[in-house]
Design an enzyme around this catalytic site. Sequence first.
Site, short mmCIF file in Angstrom:
data_model
loop_
_atom_site.label_atom_id
_atom_site.label_comp_id
_atom_site.label_asym_id
_atom_site.label_seq_id
_atom_site.Cartn_x
_atom_site.Cartn_y
_atom_site.Cartn_z
N GLU A 1 48.97 55.54 65.71
CA GLU A 1 48.37 54.79 66.81
C GLU A 1 48.42 53.30 66.52
OE1 GLU A 1 44.96 52.77 68.95
OE2 GLU A 1 45.45 52.90 66.83
N HIS B 1 42.68 58.87 67.12
CA HIS B 1 43.76 58.64 66.15
C HIS B 1 43.21 58.72 64.75
CE1 HIS B 1 43.24 54.40 64.68
NE2 HIS B 1 42.68 54.17 65.86
N ASP C 1 37.67 52.49 62.09
CA ASP C 1 38.88 52.54 62.92
C ASP C 1 39.98 53.33 62.20
OD1 ASP C 1 40.80 52.08 64.84
OD2 ASP C 1 41.22 50.03 64.20
#
Length: 508
Positions: A164, A118, A130
């Site tokens: 996501e 993602h 992330d």
Amino acid sequence: MRIPRIIPILLTAAVTVAMTATTGASPAAAAVPGPNIPLANVKATLTQLQSIATANGGNRAHGQPGYLASVNYLRGRLDAAGYTTAVQSFSYGGATGYNLIADWPGGDTTNTVMVGAHLDSVAAGPGINDNGSGSAAILEVALEVARQGVTPTRHLRFAWWGAEERGLIGSDFYVDSLSAAARANIEAYYNFDMVGSPNAGYFVYDGDNSDGTGAGPGPAGSAQLEATLVAYFSGIGVATEGTDFDGRSDYGPFIAAGIPAGGTFTGAEQRKTAAQAAKWGGTSGTAFDVCYHRACDTTANINDTALDRNADAIAYAVWNVAVSPPAPPATVYSDTFETATGWTTNPAGTDTATLGQWERGDPAATTSSGAKQLGTTVSGTNDLVTGRLAGAAAGDYDVDGGTTTIQLPAIALPATGPLTLSFSWYLAHGSNSSSADSFSAAVVHSGGTTTLFTQAGAASNRNGAWATRTANLTAYAGQSVRIVFRAVDASTASLVEAGVDDVRITQG
């Protein structure tokens, strides 16, 4: 990686995944070394993603300008490298989201391997671990495919998912948009979500639930994807632990559709145990990523060693699953006729041929308006031939008077396929032949006899020439079968010769 909707499954009960526990044969036995992915290249992409976030309110979140700018940046690099790219749009939460899909030319599109990550961050920060880390790592692997001009065995598709962090929205939209046939064409999906955590662990998605922590295995084939990644880490001396398919990342829609999945993960908000710190280094009692979903998830929030190892692991998986040739089919039966193996002439006692009956031997060449009986075999000295002698004239030992058959002893076929019969053959005849003459192959099975291939004669000259024929035997998996070859001279005074060599049955 999105925030779980339920209490996350802790990883302290995870156990080391053994390669031999997940697949019958170690993938390392036939592994190809994947290319080394330069860490500097991956980090350069992370720097670009950080700059995009900084210029767009500090994040790259769904519905924010930093996300679309990230998509456009990656797409430009992929287009320049020769990928066919597409941006798939969807709506969620009153905003438009985007998936970026990139297909590399070539490979079997009915056996597609997807690699995904993602691309969006949370609104709180730039999302460099992330999941800039996974996005940059798979981008660099995709670019290495292009740099090497790879012609993959299986079709390669890379994907960067939107939204996501809002609940796997982009990947769910993509899978739902596929037809049943398009889903069936996806053989494997590898997901990489957070691969540079500063207090890194080395987790591999537990394809067969061998760690037993309760989330259950992935679809059939996931264990093999797991084993490939474990093989890479084992090869560099890094122990891994299994992590569950607990629904926290974009593998979720794929496994829900029955598509095998795998991937790696270096940890999020969970705390590293003392045992894990002893095994991997780092600090016990501290989160794998203390900046998880925070503004401090910047380029300073990356463990270079973990990022480097995971980028190389992704390349290893791509090269071994999609690029390298598949394992050759397993041989169930093979006969080159250099020794007697029990083939039986006239097995049913119904043959009518008076000359030229099948036999195993060293054939003599005959000619009549061209080659009729071939004196050369496909391999070795002997083959199956209709009357191996030459005689004073080409018609002295050819098939006369009707039908001659020869049969293989019973072969127990494996219970699973695909199963394929292959053989070399020829049929030769003179212009005095007709369609009543023929060569054929058949399989005798529990339900009777099925003809697999027939070559009829004709009122024209046909010279002998070796050819190869295959037939699908998968319908007879698990049965005991016999293969029968038949040559027929049913025309008046016709010249008919036939030969067979290199009979094989393979599985796979």
